[in-house]
Enzyme design. Structure first.
Site, PDB file in Angstrom:
ATOM      1  N   SER A 198       0.785  -1.119  -0.077  1.00  7.96           N
ATOM      2  CA  SER A 198      -0.019  -0.062   0.073  1.00  7.96           C
ATOM      3  C   SER A 198       0.945   1.039   0.101  1.00  7.96           C
ATOM      4  O   SER A 198       1.924   1.255   0.508  1.00  7.96           O
ATOM      5  CB  SER A 198      -0.952  -0.036   1.239  1.00  7.96           C
ATOM      6  OG  SER A 198      -1.213   1.353   1.557  1.00  7.96           O
ATOM      7  N   TYR A 224      -2.368  -1.600  10.324  1.00 12.20           N
ATOM      8  CA  TYR A 224      -2.142  -2.148   8.934  1.00 12.20           C
ATOM      9  C   TYR A 224      -1.091  -1.551   8.327  1.00 12.20           C
ATOM     10  O   TYR A 224      -0.043  -2.384   7.724  1.00 12.20           O
ATOM     11  CB  TYR A 224      -3.459  -1.546   8.234  1.00 12.20           C
ATOM     12  CG  TYR A 224      -3.163  -1.798   6.589  1.00 12.20           C
ATOM     13  CD1 TYR A 224      -4.074  -2.971   6.068  1.00 12.20           C
ATOM     14  CD2 TYR A 224      -2.829  -0.749   5.835  1.00 12.20           C
ATOM     15  CE1 TYR A 224      -3.949  -3.109   4.790  1.00 12.20           C
ATOM     16  CE2 TYR A 224      -2.843  -1.018   4.432  1.00 12.20           C
ATOM     17  CZ  TYR A 224      -3.336  -2.145   4.045  1.00 12.20           C
ATOM     18  OH  TYR A 224      -3.606  -2.267   2.596  1.00 12.20           O
TER      19      TYR A 224
END
Length: 268
Positions: A155, A168
Site C-alpha cells: 500500500s 495495517y
C-alpha cells in the site's frame, strides 16, 4: 510454446494468488491465467467467489483450482501448499495479496491484539507461505522455467503513514522489508521479489472505507483522482503481470507505486 513466446508469456508456470477470490486478487488471478499460468486461487471464506474465478479462467481456456486457507493459519497454509503441489506441480510464482484493513483507531487507543492480528495476516502468514514454497521456486528457477517470482501487494500508506492506520501500515511495512531482503537473498537462485504499492482501489474494501469515512460512494472520488478515476484492480494486475514477465528479467527488489502519480485519496 516457451514461457516467453507469443501472447502467453507465463505458459508453463504455476502461480499462487492469495486472497484471489475478490478485488485485486481476482484481477491478478485472471490476468496471470490470461498470460498462460496455471493459477491456484486461494480464498479464506468465500468459496463461491473463488470458484467463479476458476470458472472464468477455465472458460477462457486456462487452468485454475481454488484452495481454502486463512493465510495466518500455519497448518492450513501447509496443507494448501501440499495440495497445490500435488494438483498443479512446482510453484514458481507467488502473489501475496490476502489481507484485511485495520479498525481505524489511533495508536493510543488500539489494543495490542489488533497489532498482532495485522502482523499475522500481512507479515507472518505470508512469510510462512514463502518458506513453504521457496524450495520449489529455486528448483523451478534452476530448471526449464528459468526464474521464480514473488510479488507482494502492499500500500502507498507505508510511505505516507496516515493517521488511524498504524496496525495495517506497520504490518505492510514489515513485509516490504522482508521482500526487499528476500530479493537479495534469493537473487543467486534466479528468484525475483518485488512490491506493488497501490493507493485507494475501487474494490469492495475500498468502497467500505470511503463510505465509512466520507459517507460517499467511491465513484464520487473519480473527478478528483489522477486520470479522472480511482485506481481499478486491473491497474494493479497489469503491474504484477509486468513484474513476473520476461520483460522484467533484470528487475528485483523494487517497489512500484500504483497511485496515478498522486496525490489521490487515502482513506482509512
Amino acid at each position: 510454446m516457451s514461457a516467453a513466446s507469443g501472447t502467453r508469456p507465463l505458459a508453463g508456470r504455476t502461480a499462487i494468488v492469495t486472497g484471489g477470490s475478490r478485488g485485486v486478487g481476482r484481477a491478478v488471478a485472471l490476468r496471470l491465467a490470461r498470460d498462460g499460468a496455471a493459477v491456484a486461487v486461494n480464498y479464506r471464506r468465500d468459496g463461491a467467489a473463488a470458484e467463479e474465478v476458476v470458472d472464468l479462467i477455465v472458460a477462457a481456456g486456462g487452468y485454475a483450482r481454488a484452495y481454502q486457507a486463512s493465510i495466518d493459519d500455519e497448518n492450513a497454509v501447509a496443507d494448501m501448499v501440499a495440495a497445490i503441489h500435488s494438483d498443479l506441480g512446482t510453484v514458481d510464482l507467488v502473489v501475496s495479496n490476502a489481507g484485511s484493513a485495520s479498525r481505524g483507531h489511533d495508536v493510543a487507543s488500539t489494543p495490542r491484539a489488533d497489532y498482532v492480528q495485522q502482523l499475522q495476516v500481512h507479515t507472518l502468514g505470508p512469510i510462512g507461505l514463502l518458506q513453504q514454497v521457496l524450495p520449489d521456486m529455486r528448483k523451478a528457477a534452476a530448471g526449464a522455467v528459468g526464474r521464480g517470482d514473488i510479488v507482494m501487494i502492499s500500500s502507498n500508506t507505508t510511505s505516507s503513514a496516515p493517521p488511524n492506520s498504524a496496525p495495517y501500515t506497520m504490518a505492510k511495512a514489515a513485509m516490504e522489508t522482508c521482500i526487499r531482503t528476500i530479493a537479495r537473498e534469493e537473487r543467486s537462485y534466479g528468484i525475483h521479489a518485488n512490491i506493488v504499492a497501490p493507493g485507494l482501489i475501487a474494490t469492495e474494501m475500498g468502497k467500505r472505507l470511503v463510505s465509512a469515512s466520507q459517507g460517499a460512494d467511491i465513484s464520487d472520488l473519480d473527478a478528483d483522482s489522477p486520470f479522472g478515476r480511482v485506481c481499478r484492480p486491473e491497474d494493479v494486475a497489469g503491474t504484477v503481470a509486468f513484474l513476473v514477465s520476461p520483460d522484467s528479467g533484470y528487475v528485483t527488489g523494487q517497489r512500484l507505486v500504483v497511485d496515478g502519480g498522486g496525490p489521490n485519496p487515502t482513506i482509512f
